[in-house]
Design a protein around this motif. Structure first.
Motif, PDB file in Angstrom:
ATOM      1  N   HIS A  67      -9.770  10.273  -6.530  1.00 38.35           N
ATOM      2  CA  HIS A  67      -8.749   9.614  -5.720  1.00 38.35           C
ATOM      3  C   HIS A  67      -7.562   9.282  -6.624  1.00 38.35           C
ATOM      4  CE1 HIS A  67     -11.657   9.205  -2.515  1.00 38.35           C
ATOM      5  NE2 HIS A  67     -12.522   8.741  -3.408  1.00 38.35           N
ATOM      6  N   PRO A  68      -6.382   9.012  -6.051  1.00 34.79           N
ATOM      7  CA  PRO A  68      -5.216   8.708  -6.883  1.00 34.79           C
ATOM      8  C   PRO A  68      -5.449   7.548  -7.853  1.00 34.79           C
ATOM      9  CG  PRO A  68      -4.503   9.198  -4.667  1.00 34.79           C
ATOM     10  CD  PRO A  68      -6.012   9.146  -4.631  1.00 34.79           C
ATOM     11  N   GLN A  69      -6.180   6.509  -7.444  1.00 35.07           N
ATOM     12  CA  GLN A  69      -6.404   5.381  -8.346  1.00 35.07           C
ATOM     13  C   GLN A  69      -7.194   5.789  -9.592  1.00 35.07           C
ATOM     14  OE1 GLN A  69      -7.542   5.415  -5.158  1.00 35.07           O
ATOM     15  NE2 GLN A  69      -9.646   4.700  -5.055  1.00 35.07           N
ATOM     16  N   ASP A  70      -7.941   6.879  -9.522  1.00 35.47           N
ATOM     17  CA  ASP A  70      -8.681   7.366 -10.693  1.00 35.47           C
ATOM     18  C   ASP A  70      -7.746   7.940 -11.755  1.00 35.47           C
ATOM     19  OD1 ASP A  70     -11.011   6.698  -9.317  1.00 35.47           O
ATOM     20  OD2 ASP A  70     -11.190   8.705  -8.449  1.00 35.47           O
ATOM     21  N   LEU A  71      -6.498   8.203 -11.379  1.00 36.95           N
ATOM     22  CA  LEU A  71      -5.517   8.776 -12.299  1.00 36.95           C
ATOM     23  C   LEU A  71      -4.700   7.700 -13.022  1.00 36.95           C
ATOM     24  CD1 LEU A  71      -4.241  11.501  -9.805  1.00 36.95           C
ATOM     25  CD2 LEU A  71      -5.847  11.845 -11.703  1.00 36.95           C
ATOM     26  N   LEU A  72      -4.857   6.440 -12.663  1.00 38.10           N
ATOM     27  CA  LEU A  72      -4.027   5.368 -13.217  1.00 38.10           C
ATOM     28  C   LEU A  72      -4.543   4.683 -14.480  1.00 38.10           C
ATOM     29  CD1 LEU A  72      -2.783   3.633  -9.944  1.00 38.10           C
ATOM     30  CD2 LEU A  72      -1.464   5.053 -11.526  1.00 38.10           C
ATOM     31  N   PRO A  73      -5.844   4.511 -14.686  1.00 34.96           N
ATOM     32  CA  PRO A  73      -6.278   3.710 -15.842  1.00 34.96           C
ATOM     33  C   PRO A  73      -5.765   4.193 -17.198  1.00 34.96           C
ATOM     34  CG  PRO A  73      -8.088   3.929 -14.307  1.00 34.96           C
ATOM     35  CD  PRO A  73      -6.983   4.827 -13.812  1.00 34.96           C
ATOM     36  N   GLU A  74      -5.751   5.480 -17.461  1.00 32.47           N
ATOM     37  CA  GLU A  74      -5.300   5.952 -18.782  1.00 32.47           C
ATOM     38  C   GLU A  74      -3.833   5.640 -19.072  1.00 32.47           C
ATOM     39  OE1 GLU A  74      -6.512   9.859 -20.127  1.00 32.47           O
ATOM     40  OE2 GLU A  74      -8.323   9.699 -18.902  1.00 32.47           O
ATOM     41  N   PRO A  75      -2.888   6.003 -18.193  1.00 29.18           N
ATOM     42  CA  PRO A  75      -1.488   5.669 -18.521  1.00 29.18           C
ATOM     43  C   PRO A  75      -1.223   4.166 -18.508  1.00 29.18           C
ATOM     44  CG  PRO A  75      -1.600   6.692 -16.350  1.00 29.18           C
ATOM     45  CD  PRO A  75      -2.965   6.813 -16.976  1.00 29.18           C
ATOM     46  N   ILE A  76      -1.908   3.424 -17.648  1.00 28.92           N
ATOM     47  CA  ILE A  76      -1.708   1.977 -17.619  1.00 28.92           C
ATOM     48  C   ILE A  76      -2.263   1.345 -18.885  1.00 28.92           C
ATOM     49  CG2 ILE A  76      -2.492  -0.146 -16.472  1.00 28.92           C
ATOM     50  CD1 ILE A  76      -1.910   1.259 -13.803  1.00 28.92           C
ATOM     51  N   GLU A  77      -3.405   1.796 -19.332  1.00 30.54           N
ATOM     52  CA  GLU A  77      -3.984   1.272 -20.576  1.00 30.54           C
ATOM     53  C   GLU A  77      -3.045   1.538 -21.759  1.00 30.54           C
ATOM     54  OE1 GLU A  77      -6.368  -0.694 -23.147  1.00 30.54           O
ATOM     55  OE2 GLU A  77      -6.594  -0.680 -20.975  1.00 30.54           O
ATOM     56  N   ALA A  78      -2.467   2.730 -21.821  1.00 31.32           N
ATOM     57  CA  ALA A  78      -1.529   3.063 -22.904  1.00 31.32           C
ATOM     58  C   ALA A  78      -0.303   2.153 -22.841  1.00 31.32           C
ATOM     59  CB  ALA A  78      -1.123   4.528 -22.821  1.00 31.32           C
TER      60      ALA A  78
ATOM     61  N   ASP B 104      -4.455  15.605  -5.887  1.00 34.62           N
ATOM     62  CA  ASP B 104      -4.082  14.213  -5.661  1.00 34.62           C
ATOM     63  C   ASP B 104      -2.924  13.901  -6.592  1.00 34.62           C
ATOM     64  OD1 ASP B 104      -6.310  13.924  -3.994  1.00 34.62           O
ATOM     65  OD2 ASP B 104      -7.573  13.168  -5.609  1.00 34.62           O
ATOM     66  N   GLN B 105      -2.018  13.043  -6.144  1.00 35.95           N
ATOM     67  CA  GLN B 105      -0.880  12.663  -6.980  1.00 35.95           C
ATOM     68  C   GLN B 105      -0.612  11.171  -6.824  1.00 35.95           C
ATOM     69  OE1 GLN B 105       2.547  15.047  -6.117  1.00 35.95           O
ATOM     70  NE2 GLN B 105       1.474  16.962  -6.450  1.00 35.95           N
ATOM     71  N   VAL B 106      -0.121  10.569  -7.905  1.00 40.39           N
ATOM     72  CA  VAL B 106       0.207   9.149  -7.869  1.00 40.39           C
ATOM     73  C   VAL B 106       1.363   8.869  -8.825  1.00 40.39           C
ATOM     74  CG1 VAL B 106      -1.463   8.499  -9.655  1.00 40.39           C
ATOM     75  CG2 VAL B 106      -0.780   6.817  -7.954  1.00 40.39           C
ATOM     76  N   GLU B 107       2.235   7.955  -8.417  1.00 33.50           N
ATOM     77  CA  GLU B 107       3.311   7.433  -9.274  1.00 33.50           C
ATOM     78  C   GLU B 107       3.471   5.953  -8.963  1.00 33.50           C
ATOM     79  OE1 GLU B 107       6.556  10.909 -10.221  1.00 33.50           O
ATOM     80  OE2 GLU B 107       6.991   9.472  -8.638  1.00 33.50           O
ATOM     81  N   VAL B 108       3.391   5.136 -10.006  1.00 37.58           N
ATOM     82  CA  VAL B 108       3.544   3.697  -9.844  1.00 37.58           C
ATOM     83  C   VAL B 108       4.550   3.198 -10.873  1.00 37.58           C
ATOM     84  CG1 VAL B 108       2.400   1.446  -9.918  1.00 37.58           C
ATOM     85  CG2 VAL B 108       1.166   3.436  -9.010  1.00 37.58           C
ATOM     86  N   LYS B 109       5.619   2.581 -10.380  1.00 37.15           N
ATOM     87  CA  LYS B 109       6.594   1.949 -11.276  1.00 37.15           C
ATOM     88  C   LYS B 109       6.058   0.574 -11.620  1.00 37.15           C
ATOM     89  CE  LYS B 109      11.281   0.266 -11.751  1.00 37.15           C
ATOM     90  NZ  LYS B 109      12.513  -0.086 -11.087  1.00 37.15           N
TER      91      LYS B 109
ATOM     92  N   ILE C 281       4.340   1.095  -5.780  1.00 37.80           N
ATOM     93  CA  ILE C 281       3.794   2.431  -5.568  1.00 37.80           C
ATOM     94  C   ILE C 281       4.916   3.320  -5.051  1.00 37.80           C
ATOM     95  CG2 ILE C 281       2.155   3.826  -4.257  1.00 37.80           C
ATOM     96  CD1 ILE C 281       0.277   1.373  -4.262  1.00 37.80           C
ATOM     97  N   LEU C 282       5.261   4.330  -5.840  1.00 38.27           N
ATOM     98  CA  LEU C 282       6.319   5.270  -5.465  1.00 38.27           C
ATOM     99  C   LEU C 282       5.764   6.477  -4.712  1.00 38.27           C
ATOM    100  CD1 LEU C 282       8.294   5.280  -8.842  1.00 38.27           C
ATOM    101  CD2 LEU C 282       8.744   3.900  -6.798  1.00 38.27           C
ATOM    102  N   HIS C 283       4.556   6.905  -5.115  1.00 39.01           N
ATOM    103  CA  HIS C 283       3.948   8.082  -4.487  1.00 39.01           C
ATOM    104  C   HIS C 283       2.438   7.935  -4.551  1.00 39.01           C
ATOM    105  CE1 HIS C 283       4.010  12.302  -3.128  1.00 39.01           C
ATOM    106  NE2 HIS C 283       2.916  12.434  -3.863  1.00 39.01           N
ATOM    107  N   TRP C 284       1.776   8.172  -3.426  1.00 40.78           N
ATOM    108  CA  TRP C 284       0.312   8.081  -3.365  1.00 40.78           C
ATOM    109  C   TRP C 284      -0.150   9.161  -2.414  1.00 40.78           C
ATOM    110  CZ3 TRP C 284      -2.325   4.124  -5.972  1.00 40.78           C
ATOM    111  CH2 TRP C 284      -3.704   4.083  -5.773  1.00 40.78           C
ATOM    112  N   GLU C 285      -0.831  10.132  -2.927  1.00 36.57           N
ATOM    113  CA  GLU C 285      -1.257  11.275  -2.113  1.00 36.57           C
ATOM    114  C   GLU C 285      -2.704  11.615  -2.444  1.00 36.57           C
ATOM    115  OE1 GLU C 285       0.336  15.805  -1.211  1.00 36.57           O
ATOM    116  OE2 GLU C 285       1.487  14.504  -2.534  1.00 36.57           O
TER     117      GLU C 285
ATOM    118  N   ASP D 146       0.829  -1.212   0.000  1.00 37.64           N
ATOM    119  CA  ASP D 146       0.000   0.000   0.000  1.00 37.64           C
ATOM    120  C   ASP D 146       0.860   1.257   0.000  1.00 37.64           C
ATOM    121  OD1 ASP D 146      -2.488  -1.258  -0.053  1.00 37.64           O
ATOM    122  OD2 ASP D 146      -2.633  -1.353   2.136  1.00 37.64           O
ATOM    123  N   GLY D 147       0.358   2.272  -0.705  1.00 36.28           N
ATOM    124  CA  GLY D 147       1.060   3.549  -0.784  1.00 36.28           C
ATOM    125  C   GLY D 147       1.001   4.312   0.531  1.00 36.28           C
TER     126      GLY D 147
END
Length: 172
Positions: free
Chosen positions: A155-166, A120-125, A105-109, A46-47
């Motif tokens: 929420h931060p998880q709402d920011l992940l689907p687009e870059p992960i899908e790409a 909100d910010q998120v970074e996942v390697k 998870i590198l950053h979860w805010e 968990d972040g």
């Protein structure tokens, strides 16, 4: 008189927009995944931000990755236990998997942006690893930042689907 009003409107609307990006690592393999590959996705720890641990953020991240890979491959599973690289690779080998997806998870805010005006910010390697050799096929960082005018509920998880899908799309 219209020009200042238009500029204010543009500035306000640009604060509403989320930003997402996929930053690939420099050493990317040209190997493509097959739709028949058996893929296991490790659940990241968990972040955290400061002293706050965002319970369930690792599970949310694994589920977003699962959704992206499951659109392309039938044999996708999630290892629900967070584990280190060595342990995740060993589990993948023992269970006969072809590909290990290892997110960190590198950053979860998660902020109350609508009141604090702090996004909100998120970074996942994410590393995609060939299980048989341990070689990294591809890796990079999915990141995102919410807009200022979120009106709650983001929420931060709402920011992940687009870059992960790409990213996942680029692997096939």
């Amino acid at each position: 008189m219209r020009m200042p009003a238009v500029l204010i409107l543009i500035a306000a609307l640009s604060g509403c927009a989320d930003s997402h990006q996929w930053l690939p690592s420099q050493s990317v393999s040209t190997q493509q995944l097959n739709r028949t590959d058996k893929i296991i996705i490790a659940t990241p720890v968990d972040g955290e931000y400061g002293d706050h641990v965002y319970k369930g953020s690792g599970r949310n991240t694994a589920q977003i990755l699962y959704a992206a890979f499951a659109r392309r491959s039938a044999g996708v599973t999630v290892d629900s236990e967070a584990s280190s690289y060595d342990l995740a690779l060993e589990k993948a080998k023992r269970s006969g998997q072809d590909i290990l997806v290892l997110p960190t998870i590198l950053h979860w805010e998660d902020r109350a942006t609508e009141w604090s005006m702090i996004p909100d910010q998120v970074e996942v390697k994410i590393s995609v690893i060939q299980v048989s050799s341990g070689a990294v096929i591809s890796s990079g960082i999915a990141s995102g930042e919410s807009g200022i005018a979120t009106f709650g509920g983001d929420h931060p998880q709402d920011l992940l689907p687009e870059p992960i899908e790409a990213f996942v799309s680029s692997l096939y």
